[in-house]
Design a protein around this motif. Structure first.
Motif, short mmCIF file in Angstrom:
data_model
loop_
_atom_site.label_atom_id
_atom_site.label_comp_id
_atom_site.label_asym_id
_atom_site.label_seq_id
_atom_site.Cartn_x
_atom_site.Cartn_y
_atom_site.Cartn_z
N VAL A 122 17.18 -25.08 -6.15
CA VAL A 122 16.25 -26.20 -6.26
C VAL A 122 15.15 -26.00 -5.22
CG1 VAL A 122 15.99 -28.71 -6.24
CG2 VAL A 122 18.18 -27.70 -6.91
N GLU B 116 23.01 -26.79 -4.64
CA GLU B 116 22.59 -25.50 -5.17
C GLU B 116 23.82 -24.61 -5.28
OE1 GLU B 116 18.12 -24.70 -3.73
OE2 GLU B 116 19.59 -24.59 -2.11
N ARG C 78 21.14 -33.17 -3.30
CA ARG C 78 20.87 -32.07 -4.22
C ARG C 78 21.77 -30.91 -3.84
NH1 ARG C 78 16.88 -32.62 -8.33
NH2 ARG C 78 17.77 -30.62 -8.77
N GLU D 279 18.35 -30.54 -16.61
CA GLU D 279 18.23 -30.47 -15.15
C GLU D 279 17.89 -29.07 -14.66
OE1 GLU D 279 20.68 -31.83 -11.15
OE2 GLU D 279 21.56 -32.15 -13.13
N GLY E 109 15.15 -27.95 -10.81
CA GLY E 109 16.28 -27.04 -10.75
C GLY E 109 16.03 -25.79 -11.58
N ALA F 211 27.03 -31.10 -9.63
CA ALA F 211 25.67 -31.40 -9.17
C ALA F 211 25.12 -32.64 -9.87
CB ALA F 211 24.75 -30.20 -9.43
N SER G 165 24.13 -36.04 -7.82
CA SER G 165 22.75 -36.56 -7.83
C SER G 165 22.70 -37.99 -8.36
CB SER G 165 21.83 -35.65 -8.63
OG SER G 165 22.16 -35.68 -10.00
N SER H 79 24.49 -27.45 -0.12
CA SER H 79 23.83 -28.75 -0.22
C SER H 79 22.47 -28.64 0.44
CB SER H 79 24.67 -29.84 0.45
OG SER H 79 24.80 -29.59 1.83
N ARG H 80 21.50 -29.37 -0.11
CA ARG H 80 20.15 -29.38 0.45
C ARG H 80 20.10 -30.35 1.61
NH1 ARG H 80 15.71 -26.56 -1.93
NH2 ARG H 80 14.86 -27.58 -0.12
N GLY I 154 11.20 -30.29 -6.72
CA GLY I 154 12.64 -30.38 -6.94
C GLY I 154 13.14 -29.99 -8.31
#
Length: 194
Positions: A85, A32, A30, A101, A73, A19, A23, A40-41, A71
């Motif tokens: 997130v 998760e 982003r 993070e 985490g 991650a 990023s 993935s976001r 956002g």
């Protein structure tokens, strides 16, 4: 070589490294880690960000000691091995100072998600996220559901799920229960749907 059944597909530490790399190399990416699965976001559209801005202004007006952290985490699920997130997390303005993070969700009063226009919205926002946030003890989960033109307020987590869910259509005021204690006038949300 046989696959070991007692080992998850990915360890939390491996996820965090992936991650972090994603990023830093891909703007807006982003990731998760929910239920041992990599997620993935979705990319957010401009109206998505406008909803978060609108909610930030309301929170600042009514609860100036708090901030809607976009956002951030969070370490979620049993043993805090999951990583989520939320679009925003309501907490004290200094709640995450000095954190890396990923933060424990103990300071979070409300997790906020705004639906995007993707195929996994039902699974992600209406099934996984309420369960994950309830398991983590976050008192309120607010879902701004643009595809259904409604707001769902989840509260009273019992460690597995939210015992109370109140859903109202855009245009109707809804009270966010304590510890948030804010009334949302949802009429403006009608402008930020397709």
């Amino acid at each position: 070589m046989p696959v070991k059944a007692d080992r998850p597909h990915m360890l939390t530490e491996e996820f965090e490294e992936l991650a972090f790399t994603a990023s830093n190399r891909m703007e807006g990416m982003r990731l998760e880690f929910v239920d041992g699965q990599l997620r993935s976001r979705a990319l957010r559209d401009g109206s998505h960000g406008t909803v978060v801005q609108w909610l930030t202004r309301i929170c600042m007006r009514h609860r100036p000691e708090l901030w809607l952290h976009p956002g951030r985490g969070l370490k979620v699920q049993a043993g805090r091995n999951g990583r989520a997130v939320p679009d925003a997390s309501l907490a004290r303005s200094d709640a995450f100072a000095g954190h890396g993070e990923w933060s424990d969700p103990d300071a979070v009063l409300m997790a906020v998600e705004v639906t995007s226009w993707n195929s996994d919205t039902d699974r992600r926002h209406r099934q996984e996220k309420p369960r994950v946030y309830a398991e983590s003890g976050i008192p309120v989960y607010l879902l701004v559901d643009r595809s259904e033109s409604e707001v769902a307020v989840h509260s009273d987590p019992d460690g597995q799920r939210y015992e109370t869910v109140r859903t109202v259509p855009f245009g109707k005021d809804v009270r966010l229960p304590d510890p948030v204690g804010i009334v949302l006038p949802t009429e403006p949300l009608k402008d930020w749907v397709r």
